[in-house]
Design a protein around this motif. Sequence first.
Motif, PDB file in Angstrom:
ATOM      1  N   LEU A  55       0.907  -1.544  -0.355  1.00 35.05           N
ATOM      2  CA  LEU A  55      -0.031   0.033   0.253  1.00 35.05           C
ATOM      3  C   LEU A  55       0.674   1.079   0.373  1.00 35.05           C
ATOM      4  N   LYS A  56       0.490   2.061  -0.847  1.00 36.65           N
ATOM      5  CA  LYS A  56       1.723   3.746  -0.339  1.00 36.65           C
ATOM      6  C   LYS A  56       0.785   4.491   0.467  1.00 36.65           C
ATOM      7  N   THR A  57       1.436   5.078   1.261  1.00 35.81           N
ATOM      8  CA  THR A  57       1.120   5.576   2.003  1.00 35.81           C
ATOM      9  C   THR A  57       0.802   7.152   1.686  1.00 35.81           C
ATOM     10  N   HIS A  58      -0.056   7.844   2.104  1.00 33.15           N
ATOM     11  CA  HIS A  58       0.342   9.212   1.916  1.00 33.15           C
ATOM     12  C   HIS A  58       0.701  10.837   2.234  1.00 33.15           C
ATOM     13  N   SER A  59       1.898   9.785   3.220  1.00 44.12           N
ATOM     14  CA  SER A  59       2.487  11.031   3.426  1.00 44.12           C
ATOM     15  C   SER A  59       3.992  11.138   3.232  1.00 44.12           C
ATOM     16  N   SER A  60       4.022  10.385   2.339  1.00 44.57           N
ATOM     17  CA  SER A  60       5.519   9.952   1.678  1.00 44.57           C
ATOM     18  C   SER A  60       5.294   9.030   0.647  1.00 44.57           C
ATOM     19  N   SER A  61       6.802   9.158   0.345  1.00 42.14           N
ATOM     20  CA  SER A  61       6.757   7.598  -1.225  1.00 42.14           C
ATOM     21  C   SER A  61       7.012   6.074  -0.832  1.00 42.14           C
ATOM     22  N   GLY A  62       6.949   6.118   0.486  1.00 44.67           N
ATOM     23  CA  GLY A  62       7.200   5.060   0.271  1.00 44.67           C
ATOM     24  C   GLY A  62       5.986   3.525   1.103  1.00 44.67           C
ATOM     25  N   ARG A  63       6.163   3.001   0.877  1.00 46.89           N
ATOM     26  CA  ARG A  63       4.851   1.560   1.245  1.00 46.89           C
ATOM     27  C   ARG A  63       4.997   1.265   1.789  1.00 46.89           C
ATOM     28  N   VAL A  64       4.159   0.586   2.437  1.00 49.18           N
ATOM     29  CA  VAL A  64       4.068  -0.543   3.627  1.00 49.18           C
ATOM     30  C   VAL A  64       3.064  -1.724   2.873  1.00 49.18           C
ATOM     31  N   PRO A  65       3.170  -2.693   4.236  1.00 49.89           N
ATOM     32  CA  PRO A  65       2.397  -4.195   3.644  1.00 49.89           C
ATOM     33  C   PRO A  65       0.417  -4.376   3.604  1.00 49.89           C
ATOM     34  N   SER A  66       0.792  -4.745   3.202  1.00 47.71           N
ATOM     35  CA  SER A  66      -1.063  -4.627   2.579  1.00 47.71           C
ATOM     36  C   SER A  66      -1.231  -5.876   3.912  1.00 47.71           C
ATOM     37  N   LEU A  67      -2.768  -6.328   3.620  1.00 46.29           N
ATOM     38  CA  LEU A  67      -2.654  -7.713   4.882  1.00 46.29           C
ATOM     39  C   LEU A  67      -2.315  -8.780   4.000  1.00 46.29           C
ATOM     40  N   MET A  68      -2.801  -8.551   2.345  1.00 44.33           N
ATOM     41  CA  MET A  68      -2.378  -9.571   1.273  1.00 44.33           C
ATOM     42  C   MET A  68      -1.144  -9.915   0.984  1.00 44.33           C
ATOM     43  N   GLY A  69      -0.483  -8.869   1.858  1.00 46.43           N
ATOM     44  CA  GLY A  69       1.635  -9.235   1.378  1.00 46.43           C
ATOM     45  C   GLY A  69       1.725 -10.050   2.376  1.00 46.43           C
ATOM     46  N   TYR A  70       1.250  -9.578   3.276  1.00 48.45           N
ATOM     47  CA  TYR A  70       1.821 -10.450   4.965  1.00 48.45           C
ATOM     48  C   TYR A  70       1.543 -11.679   4.614  1.00 48.45           C
ATOM     49  N   ARG A  71       0.240 -11.894   4.257  1.00 55.93           N
ATOM     50  CA  ARG A  71      -0.072 -13.606   3.928  1.00 55.93           C
ATOM     51  C   ARG A  71       0.655 -14.097   2.447  1.00 55.93           C
ATOM     52  N   TYR A  72       1.139 -13.152   1.739  1.00 57.16           N
ATOM     53  CA  TYR A  72       1.849 -13.573   0.749  1.00 57.16           C
ATOM     54  C   TYR A  72       3.658 -14.122   1.712  1.00 57.16           C
ATOM     55  N   TYR A  73       3.829 -13.395   2.337  1.00 60.95           N
ATOM     56  CA  TYR A  73       5.213 -13.601   3.032  1.00 60.95           C
ATOM     57  C   TYR A  73       5.134 -14.431   4.042  1.00 60.95           C
ATOM     58  N   VAL A  74       4.417 -14.536   5.166  1.00 58.96           N
ATOM     59  CA  VAL A  74       3.814 -15.826   6.094  1.00 58.96           C
ATOM     60  C   VAL A  74       4.207 -16.921   4.866  1.00 58.96           C
ATOM     61  N   ASP A  75       3.898 -17.214   4.233  1.00 56.09           N
ATOM     62  CA  ASP A  75       3.361 -18.282   3.402  1.00 56.09           C
ATOM     63  C   ASP A  75       4.658 -18.963   1.937  1.00 56.09           C
ATOM     64  N   HIS A  76       5.195 -17.654   1.963  1.00 57.77           N
ATOM     65  CA  HIS A  76       6.757 -17.634   0.420  1.00 57.77           C
ATOM     66  C   HIS A  76       7.462 -17.307   1.019  1.00 57.77           C
ATOM     67  N   LEU A  77       7.992 -16.587   1.597  1.00 57.40           N
ATOM     68  CA  LEU A  77       9.027 -15.672   2.033  1.00 57.40           C
ATOM     69  C   LEU A  77       9.463 -15.906   3.199  1.00 57.40           C
ATOM     70  N   LEU A  78       8.889 -16.274   4.520  1.00 56.08           N
ATOM     71  CA  LEU A  78       9.344 -16.035   6.200  1.00 56.08           C
ATOM     72  C   LEU A  78      10.285 -16.876   5.886  1.00 56.08           C
ATOM     73  N   GLN A  79      11.905 -16.646   7.100  1.00 59.33           N
ATOM     74  CA  GLN A  79      12.959 -17.433   7.371  1.00 59.33           C
ATOM     75  C   GLN A  79      12.429 -17.258   8.625  1.00 59.33           C
ATOM     76  N   PRO A  80      12.316 -18.111   9.523  1.00 61.24           N
ATOM     77  CA  PRO A  80      12.276 -17.902  11.495  1.00 61.24           C
ATOM     78  C   PRO A  80      13.399 -17.836  11.283  1.00 61.24           C
ATOM     79  N   THR A  81      13.887 -16.184  12.378  1.00 62.75           N
ATOM     80  CA  THR A  81      15.100 -16.052  13.095  1.00 62.75           C
ATOM     81  C   THR A  81      15.591 -17.091  13.949  1.00 62.75           C
TER      82      THR A  81
END
Length: 347
Positions: A55-81
Amino acid sequence: MLTERQKDILRLIIQHYTTTGHPVGSKKLLEDGIKSSSATIRNDMKALEEHGLLLKTHSSSGRVPSLMGYRYYVDHLLQPTKMAPDELSQIRQSFGSEVREINDIIEQAASILSELTSYTAFSLGPEVKEKKLTGFRMVPLNERQIVAIIVTDKGNAESKVFSIPASVSSEDLEKMTNIINEKLVGQPLLVVYHRLRTEIPMILHRYFQTPDGMMNLFDSMLGHVFEEKVFVSGRLNLLDFGISMNNDQLKSVYSFMKNTEELTTLLDTSEGVNVPISVRIGSEIGNNLLDDLSMITATYEVTGHGKGTIALLGPTSMPYSRMFSLIDAFRGELASQLGSYYRFLDG
Protein backbone atom coordinates in the motif's frame (compact mmCIF):
# COMPACT_ATOMS: atom_id res chain seq x y z
CA MET A 1 3.93 -14.53 -10.45
CA LEU A 2 6.54 -12.40 -8.73
CA THR A 3 10.12 -12.08 -9.90
CA GLU A 4 12.89 -12.94 -7.46
CA ARG A 5 13.73 -9.25 -7.11
CA GLN A 6 10.12 -8.40 -6.32
CA LYS A 7 10.09 -11.13 -3.67
CA ASP A 8 13.27 -9.68 -2.14
CA ILE A 9 11.73 -6.20 -2.17
CA LEU A 10 8.53 -7.41 -0.48
CA ARG A 11 10.50 -9.37 2.11
CA LEU A 12 12.74 -6.39 2.95
CA ILE A 13 9.82 -3.95 3.14
CA ILE A 14 7.95 -6.24 5.55
CA GLN A 15 11.03 -6.90 7.68
CA HIS A 16 11.79 -3.17 7.90
CA TYR A 17 8.20 -2.09 8.52
CA THR A 18 7.55 -4.70 11.22
CA THR A 19 10.73 -3.56 12.99
CA THR A 20 10.40 0.23 12.69
CA GLY A 21 6.79 0.97 11.77
CA HIS A 22 8.02 3.35 9.02
CA PRO A 23 7.09 3.18 5.31
CA VAL A 24 9.91 1.98 3.06
CA GLY A 25 11.16 3.76 -0.05
CA SER A 26 13.55 2.85 -2.87
CA LYS A 27 16.51 4.51 -1.13
CA LYS A 28 16.21 2.22 1.89
CA LEU A 29 15.94 -0.84 -0.37
CA LEU A 30 19.13 0.20 -2.21
CA GLU A 31 20.88 0.48 1.17
CA ASP A 32 19.59 -2.99 2.09
CA GLY A 33 21.23 -4.55 -0.96
CA ILE A 34 18.74 -4.54 -3.84
CA LYS A 35 21.07 -4.30 -6.83
CA SER A 36 19.01 -2.19 -9.26
CA SER A 37 18.43 1.45 -10.03
CA SER A 38 15.99 3.52 -7.99
CA ALA A 39 13.69 3.70 -11.01
CA THR A 40 13.63 -0.10 -11.40
CA ILE A 41 12.94 -0.57 -7.69
CA ARG A 42 10.10 1.97 -7.83
CA ASN A 43 8.60 0.10 -10.79
CA ASP A 44 8.77 -3.17 -8.86
CA MET A 45 7.16 -1.51 -5.85
CA LYS A 46 4.38 -0.23 -8.12
CA ALA A 47 3.91 -3.76 -9.50
CA LEU A 48 3.67 -5.16 -5.98
CA GLU A 49 1.11 -2.48 -5.18
CA GLU A 50 -0.93 -3.50 -8.24
CA HIS A 51 -0.78 -7.12 -7.04
CA GLY A 52 -2.37 -5.92 -3.80
CA LEU A 53 0.72 -6.79 -1.72
CA LEU A 54 1.80 -3.23 -0.86
CA LEU A 55 0.00 0.00 0.00
CA LYS A 56 1.23 3.52 -0.76
CA THR A 57 1.11 5.93 2.15
CA HIS A 58 -0.10 9.49 1.76
CA SER A 59 2.76 11.02 3.70
CA SER A 60 5.66 9.80 1.59
CA SER A 61 6.67 7.81 -1.46
CA GLY A 62 7.27 4.80 0.78
CA ARG A 63 5.18 1.65 0.85
CA VAL A 64 3.75 -0.48 3.66
CA PRO A 65 2.54 -4.09 3.51
CA SER A 66 -1.13 -4.93 2.95
CA LEU A 67 -2.85 -7.85 4.69
CA MET A 68 -2.42 -9.78 1.42
CA GLY A 69 1.26 -8.86 1.46
CA TYR A 70 1.68 -10.25 4.96
CA ARG A 71 -0.11 -13.43 3.87
CA TYR A 72 2.21 -13.90 0.88
CA TYR A 73 5.24 -13.24 3.08
CA VAL A 74 4.19 -15.79 5.73
CA ASP A 75 3.38 -18.42 3.10
CA HIS A 76 6.39 -17.98 0.80
CA LEU A 77 9.13 -15.75 2.21
CA LEU A 78 9.24 -16.15 5.98
CA GLN A 79 12.53 -17.45 7.35
CA PRO A 80 12.41 -17.92 11.15
CA THR A 81 15.21 -16.13 12.96
CA LYS A 82 17.58 -18.27 14.99
CA MET A 83 17.00 -18.04 18.74
CA ALA A 84 20.10 -17.07 20.71
CA PRO A 85 21.17 -19.48 23.49
CA ASP A 86 20.50 -16.82 26.16
CA GLU A 87 16.93 -16.36 24.83
CA LEU A 88 16.30 -20.09 25.05
CA SER A 89 17.76 -20.09 28.54
CA GLN A 90 15.45 -17.21 29.51
CA ILE A 91 12.39 -19.18 28.39
CA ARG A 92 13.56 -22.24 30.33
CA GLN A 93 14.25 -20.28 33.51
CA SER A 94 10.94 -18.41 33.34
CA PHE A 95 9.05 -21.53 34.36
CA GLY A 96 9.05 -21.71 38.14
CA SER A 97 9.80 -24.97 39.91
CA GLU A 98 7.09 -24.40 42.55
CA VAL A 99 3.97 -25.82 40.87
CA ARG A 100 1.12 -27.68 42.53
CA GLU A 101 -0.68 -29.03 39.47
CA ILE A 102 -0.70 -29.08 35.69
CA ASN A 103 -2.91 -26.01 35.39
CA ASP A 104 -0.26 -23.98 37.21
CA ILE A 105 2.20 -24.71 34.38
CA ILE A 106 -0.42 -23.99 31.67
CA GLU A 107 -1.38 -20.68 33.29
CA GLN A 108 2.25 -19.75 33.80
CA ALA A 109 2.90 -20.40 30.10
CA ALA A 110 0.41 -17.72 29.01
CA SER A 111 1.91 -15.22 31.45
CA ILE A 112 5.50 -15.86 30.32
CA LEU A 113 4.62 -15.74 26.62
CA SER A 114 2.78 -12.44 27.05
CA GLU A 115 5.64 -10.94 29.01
CA LEU A 116 8.21 -12.03 26.42
CA THR A 117 6.27 -10.51 23.51
CA SER A 118 4.06 -7.73 24.97
CA TYR A 119 1.16 -9.34 23.09
CA THR A 120 -1.93 -11.17 24.31
CA ALA A 121 -1.16 -14.84 24.96
CA PHE A 122 -3.37 -17.91 25.33
CA SER A 123 -2.63 -21.39 26.62
CA LEU A 124 -4.74 -24.53 26.63
CA GLY A 125 -3.69 -27.75 28.32
CA PRO A 126 -3.58 -31.30 26.91
CA GLU A 127 -6.92 -32.61 25.70
CA VAL A 128 -9.59 -33.55 28.20
CA LYS A 129 -10.26 -36.84 26.44
CA GLU A 130 -6.90 -38.17 27.65
CA LYS A 131 -7.78 -37.74 31.34
CA LYS A 132 -9.25 -40.20 33.83
CA LEU A 133 -11.28 -39.48 36.93
CA THR A 134 -9.22 -40.84 39.83
CA GLY A 135 -10.81 -39.36 42.95
CA PHE A 136 -14.01 -37.84 44.27
CA ARG A 137 -14.89 -36.53 47.75
CA MET A 138 -17.57 -34.34 49.29
CA VAL A 139 -16.66 -32.32 52.39
CA PRO A 140 -19.52 -30.64 54.37
CA LEU A 141 -19.04 -26.94 55.08
CA ASN A 142 -22.31 -26.47 56.96
CA GLU A 143 -25.84 -27.87 56.91
CA ARG A 144 -26.55 -26.71 53.38
CA GLN A 145 -23.15 -26.43 51.65
CA ILE A 146 -20.47 -28.90 50.60
CA VAL A 147 -17.15 -28.77 48.76
CA ALA A 148 -16.88 -31.32 45.95
CA ILE A 149 -13.25 -32.32 45.24
CA ILE A 150 -12.51 -33.99 41.90
CA VAL A 151 -9.08 -35.32 40.92
CA THR A 152 -7.83 -36.57 37.55
CA ASP A 153 -4.77 -38.63 36.73
CA LYS A 154 -3.21 -35.70 34.85
CA GLY A 155 -2.48 -33.79 38.00
CA ASN A 156 -5.59 -31.63 38.02
CA ALA A 157 -7.59 -31.13 41.18
CA GLU A 158 -10.90 -29.27 40.99
CA SER A 159 -12.87 -28.08 43.98
CA LYS A 160 -16.19 -26.28 43.98
CA VAL A 161 -18.69 -25.19 46.62
CA PHE A 162 -22.30 -26.33 46.13
CA SER A 163 -25.50 -25.45 47.92
CA ILE A 164 -27.55 -28.55 48.71
CA PRO A 165 -31.32 -28.50 48.10
CA ALA A 166 -33.39 -28.90 51.28
CA SER A 167 -34.75 -32.20 49.92
CA VAL A 168 -31.24 -33.75 49.86
CA SER A 169 -30.09 -35.43 53.08
CA SER A 170 -26.62 -36.37 54.28
CA GLU A 171 -27.53 -39.99 53.54
CA ASP A 172 -28.32 -38.98 49.94
CA LEU A 173 -24.91 -37.35 49.63
CA GLU A 174 -23.23 -40.48 50.94
CA LYS A 175 -25.11 -42.59 48.39
CA MET A 176 -24.07 -40.18 45.63
CA THR A 177 -20.41 -40.36 46.66
CA ASN A 178 -20.59 -44.17 46.62
CA ILE A 179 -22.18 -44.17 43.15
CA ILE A 180 -19.49 -41.89 41.74
CA ASN A 181 -16.66 -43.90 43.27
CA GLU A 182 -18.14 -47.23 42.24
CA LYS A 183 -19.28 -46.35 38.73
CA LEU A 184 -17.06 -43.50 37.53
CA VAL A 185 -13.70 -43.30 39.33
CA GLY A 186 -10.96 -44.85 37.22
CA GLN A 187 -12.82 -44.19 33.97
CA PRO A 188 -11.70 -41.81 31.18
CA LEU A 189 -13.54 -38.49 31.37
CA LEU A 190 -15.28 -39.08 28.06
CA VAL A 191 -16.73 -42.32 29.49
CA VAL A 192 -17.71 -40.43 32.63
CA TYR A 193 -19.41 -37.78 30.50
CA HIS A 194 -21.29 -40.44 28.52
CA ARG A 195 -22.43 -42.30 31.65
CA LEU A 196 -23.67 -39.05 33.19
CA ARG A 197 -26.07 -38.83 30.24
CA THR A 198 -27.10 -42.49 30.01
CA GLU A 199 -26.46 -44.94 32.84
CA ILE A 200 -26.34 -42.61 35.87
CA PRO A 201 -29.88 -41.17 35.53
CA MET A 202 -31.28 -44.72 35.65
CA ILE A 203 -29.25 -45.50 38.76
CA LEU A 204 -30.45 -42.32 40.45
CA HIS A 205 -34.07 -43.27 39.74
CA ARG A 206 -33.44 -46.51 41.58
CA TYR A 207 -31.91 -44.93 44.68
CA PHE A 208 -33.65 -41.59 45.14
CA GLN A 209 -37.23 -40.41 45.49
CA THR A 210 -36.43 -37.12 43.74
CA PRO A 211 -33.93 -38.20 41.05
CA ASP A 212 -34.22 -35.03 38.93
CA GLY A 213 -32.89 -32.81 41.73
CA MET A 214 -30.10 -35.28 42.42
CA MET A 215 -29.26 -35.47 38.73
CA ASN A 216 -28.92 -31.68 38.53
CA LEU A 217 -26.61 -31.67 41.54
CA PHE A 218 -24.66 -34.63 40.15
CA ASP A 219 -24.31 -32.89 36.79
CA SER A 220 -23.19 -29.64 38.43
CA MET A 221 -20.52 -31.40 40.46
CA LEU A 222 -18.91 -33.25 37.57
CA GLY A 223 -19.94 -31.16 34.58
CA HIS A 224 -17.24 -28.49 35.03
CA VAL A 225 -14.52 -31.14 34.85
CA PHE A 226 -15.15 -31.33 31.11
CA GLU A 227 -14.66 -27.62 30.51
CA GLU A 228 -11.48 -26.75 28.68
CA LYS A 229 -9.54 -24.12 30.63
CA VAL A 230 -8.11 -21.39 28.44
CA PHE A 231 -5.67 -19.13 30.25
CA VAL A 232 -5.29 -15.59 28.89
CA SER A 233 -2.55 -13.13 29.77
CA GLY A 234 -1.93 -9.59 28.54
CA ARG A 235 -5.50 -8.62 27.62
CA LEU A 236 -4.69 -4.93 28.10
CA ASN A 237 -1.78 -5.19 25.66
CA LEU A 238 -4.44 -4.83 22.95
CA LEU A 239 -4.46 -1.12 23.75
CA ASP A 240 -0.84 -0.86 22.57
CA PHE A 241 -1.33 -2.50 19.16
CA GLY A 242 -1.99 0.79 17.36
CA ILE A 243 -5.52 -0.11 16.26
CA SER A 244 -8.45 2.23 16.90
CA MET A 245 -11.32 0.84 18.92
CA ASN A 246 -14.19 2.70 20.49
CA ASN A 247 -15.36 1.87 24.00
CA ASP A 248 -18.06 -0.53 22.79
CA GLN A 249 -15.54 -2.47 20.67
CA LEU A 250 -13.09 -2.67 23.58
CA LYS A 251 -15.83 -3.96 25.87
CA SER A 252 -16.82 -6.57 23.27
CA VAL A 253 -13.22 -7.78 22.87
CA TYR A 254 -12.67 -7.92 26.62
CA SER A 255 -15.93 -9.83 27.12
CA PHE A 256 -14.95 -12.21 24.30
CA MET A 257 -11.63 -12.92 26.01
CA LYS A 258 -13.43 -14.08 29.15
CA ASN A 259 -15.67 -16.53 27.27
CA THR A 260 -14.05 -19.98 27.54
CA GLU A 261 -16.25 -21.58 24.88
CA GLU A 262 -15.52 -18.88 22.29
CA LEU A 263 -11.81 -18.90 23.09
CA THR A 264 -11.65 -22.68 22.72
CA THR A 265 -13.26 -22.33 19.29
CA LEU A 266 -10.82 -19.53 18.40
CA LEU A 267 -7.82 -21.71 19.26
CA ASP A 268 -9.14 -24.77 17.42
CA THR A 269 -7.25 -25.03 14.12
CA SER A 270 -8.19 -28.67 13.51
CA GLU A 271 -10.16 -27.78 10.37
CA GLY A 272 -7.19 -25.99 8.87
CA VAL A 273 -3.92 -27.31 7.54
CA ASN A 274 -2.41 -29.85 9.91
CA VAL A 275 0.77 -27.95 10.80
CA PRO A 276 2.28 -27.41 14.25
CA ILE A 277 2.34 -23.60 13.85
CA SER A 278 -0.24 -21.61 11.91
CA VAL A 279 -0.56 -17.89 11.24
CA ARG A 280 -3.96 -16.28 10.70
CA ILE A 281 -4.14 -12.68 9.54
CA GLY A 282 -7.11 -10.34 9.81
CA SER A 283 -10.42 -11.92 8.81
CA GLU A 284 -8.77 -15.37 8.70
CA ILE A 285 -8.95 -15.40 12.52
CA GLY A 286 -12.70 -15.87 12.15
CA ASN A 287 -13.93 -13.16 14.51
CA ASN A 288 -14.74 -9.69 13.20
CA LEU A 289 -13.60 -8.15 16.50
CA LEU A 290 -10.06 -9.26 15.59
CA ASP A 291 -9.99 -8.28 11.90
CA ASP A 292 -7.13 -5.81 12.44
CA LEU A 293 -4.92 -8.34 14.22
CA SER A 294 -2.85 -11.44 13.55
CA MET A 295 -2.74 -14.68 15.50
CA ILE A 296 0.00 -17.30 15.67
CA THR A 297 -1.26 -20.63 17.03
CA ALA A 298 1.00 -23.54 17.92
CA THR A 299 0.27 -27.05 19.17
CA TYR A 300 2.51 -29.01 21.49
CA GLU A 301 2.38 -32.69 22.34
CA VAL A 302 3.17 -34.42 25.61
CA THR A 303 3.80 -38.09 24.88
CA GLY A 304 0.99 -40.21 26.26
CA HIS A 305 -0.96 -37.20 27.49
CA GLY A 306 -2.35 -35.52 24.39
CA LYS A 307 -1.94 -32.17 22.65
CA GLY A 308 -2.29 -28.63 23.93
CA THR A 309 -2.28 -25.21 22.31
CA ILE A 310 -0.56 -21.88 22.80
CA ALA A 311 -1.25 -18.72 20.81
CA LEU A 312 -0.23 -15.10 20.40
CA LEU A 313 -2.58 -12.30 19.35
CA GLY A 314 -0.86 -9.15 18.15
CA PRO A 315 -0.84 -6.46 15.46
CA THR A 316 -0.68 -7.45 11.80
CA SER A 317 2.70 -5.68 11.76
CA MET A 318 4.23 -8.11 14.27
CA PRO A 319 7.77 -9.30 13.41
CA TYR A 320 6.64 -12.69 12.09
CA SER A 321 10.11 -14.26 11.73
CA ARG A 322 10.97 -13.62 15.37
CA MET A 323 7.54 -14.50 16.74
CA PHE A 324 7.49 -17.75 14.73
CA SER A 325 10.84 -18.78 16.21
CA LEU A 326 9.87 -17.73 19.71
CA ILE A 327 6.60 -19.65 19.78
CA ASP A 328 8.30 -22.70 18.26
CA ALA A 329 10.93 -22.71 21.00
CA PHE A 330 8.31 -21.99 23.63
CA ARG A 331 6.03 -24.89 22.66
CA GLY A 332 8.98 -27.26 22.90
CA GLU A 333 9.90 -26.02 26.39
CA LEU A 334 6.27 -26.16 27.57
CA ALA A 335 5.97 -29.77 26.38
CA SER A 336 9.21 -30.56 28.22
CA GLN A 337 8.00 -28.92 31.45
CA LEU A 338 4.69 -30.81 31.33
CA GLY A 339 6.43 -34.07 30.44
CA SER A 340 8.71 -33.75 33.48
CA TYR A 341 5.75 -33.07 35.75
CA TYR A 342 3.79 -36.06 34.43
CA ARG A 343 6.82 -38.28 35.00
CA PHE A 344 6.97 -36.95 38.57
CA LEU A 345 3.29 -37.86 39.02
CA ASP A 346 3.87 -41.34 37.65
CA GLY A 347 6.63 -41.70 40.25
